[in-house]
Scaffold this active site. Structure first.
Site, PDB file in Angstrom:
ATOM      1  N   PRO A   2     -28.966   1.631  -3.546  1.00 45.13           N
ATOM      2  CA  PRO A   2     -27.520   1.473  -3.359  1.00 45.13           C
ATOM      3  C   PRO A   2     -27.106   0.026  -3.561  1.00 45.13           C
ATOM      4  O   PRO A   2     -27.804  -0.904  -3.167  1.00 45.13           O
ATOM      5  CB  PRO A   2     -27.297   1.916  -1.913  1.00 45.13           C
ATOM      6  CG  PRO A   2     -28.632   1.791  -1.257  1.00 45.13           C
ATOM      7  CD  PRO A   2     -29.636   2.090  -2.330  1.00 45.13           C
ATOM      8  N   GLU A   3     -25.961  -0.163  -4.200  1.00 45.42           N
ATOM      9  CA  GLU A   3     -25.444  -1.501  -4.432  1.00 45.42           C
ATOM     10  C   GLU A   3     -24.333  -1.804  -3.439  1.00 45.42           C
ATOM     11  O   GLU A   3     -23.995  -0.978  -2.598  1.00 45.42           O
ATOM     12  CB  GLU A   3     -24.982  -1.642  -5.882  1.00 45.42           C
ATOM     13  CG  GLU A   3     -26.126  -1.483  -6.877  1.00 45.42           C
ATOM     14  CD  GLU A   3     -25.781  -1.946  -8.279  1.00 45.42           C
ATOM     15  OE1 GLU A   3     -24.814  -2.709  -8.438  1.00 45.42           O
ATOM     16  OE2 GLU A   3     -26.477  -1.539  -9.227  1.00 45.42           O
TER      17      GLU A   3
END
Length: 296
Positions: A2-3
């Protein structure tokens, strides 16, 4: 992985349930995730009120009334399910559920809250982790010491980029992914920002500063588009990626706005451009760009 926009989406989904509530119950279903839980984790968290929930780069930080902070990292497949008192279950940041992801056997931590809600941490790959550190020592703790500026907000500017990149021959994309310079930027959104800014990913990072170290127009444009891309992604709930899911059960939608990422061989979406999206590998990661829009 996840960013930043995905983690910020999770934060916003957890905040209504956590902030102002006390942990009435803390249950660990195993002694470790990526790392062992901190010593006396249950005793140190139980009974404490969550006074604030923030994000630093790709980390979630819950400030506790004890003066400690609960640091949480989602790893590659971590997610939170919020079981509300009215019987509904929501999953902030539920970007994609595949295979074993989301199964109860991967529920590793359960937090009961004084407001009647339950928050469950599920992680099929167990690459996430949780830690406790004194709130006063957050900036110097092992997770955040040496971490760069936040890309959302006023810290990121053309002047900041010029100061960070001046004299560097490092490829621009690599410099943007260096967490010691700018914290929280990831592969997807760097590709998208470079395309909007019309900058080649292999250009030397130092070209964004002039001989006197002042920001070039390119640096100012890049700072603006980075904030724009991240803000739009947060508003869209992030991207629907394999293994990654929101706390309200909905999927991220920003992938529908991708201009270059994962579009190898397709036409460039920039207005008036007849270029084609190309792919190259930098430091083991795929980079997507348009040679026409982003000349060297």
């Amino acid at each position: 992985m996840p960013e930043l926009p995905e983690v910020e989406t999770v934060r916003r989904g957890l905040e209504p349930a956590l902030v102002g509530a006390r942990f009435s119950e803390v249950v660990l279903n195993r002694p470790n995730l990526r790392f062992p839980f901190p010593h006396r984790f249950v005793e140190r968290v139980k009974g404490q009120e969550v006074t604030a929930l923030s994000r630093r780069a790709k980390y979630l930080v819950a400030e506790l009334s004890s003066g400690e902070a609960l640091i949480m990292h989602l790893g590659m497949s971590g997610r939170f399910d919020v079981h509300l008192p009215d019987g509904r279950t929501v999953s902030p940041g539920d970007f994609y559920l595949e295979g074993a992801q989301g199964q109860a056997k991967h529920d590793h931590v359960r937090f009961g809250l004084s407001n009647g809600a339950r928050v469950v941490y599920n992680d099929a790959r167990r690459f996430g982790f949780m830690d406790l550190v004194p709130s006063a020592d957050l900036s110097s703790c092992r997770h955040f010491a040496g971490m760069g500026i936040e890309p959302l907000g006023n810290a990121l500017s053309g002047e900041a980029i010029a100061g960070l990149f001046a004299g560097k021959r490092t490829p621009l994309k690599a410099a943007l992914l260096d967490q010691r310079l700018i914290a929280g930027l990831g592969n997807i959104y760097v590709c998208e920002a470079l395309h909007r800014a019309k900058l080649h990913p292999e250009a030397p990072a130092g070209t964004l500063a002039d001989a006197a170290g002042r920001p070039t127009p390119k640096a100012k444009r890049l700072a603006t588009v980075i904030r724009d891309v991240l803000t739009e992604a947060v508003a869209a709930g992030g991207s629907t990626l394999r293994d990654y899911v929101h706390t309200d059960g909905s999927q991220g939608a920003f992938q529908h706005a991708f201009r270059v990422y994962d579009r190898e061989g397709l036409g460039c979406t920039a207005k008036g451009c007849r270029g084609v999206v190309r792919r190259l590998v930098q430091s083991g990661r795929s980079t997507f760009f348009c040679e026409t829009c982003q000349p060297r």
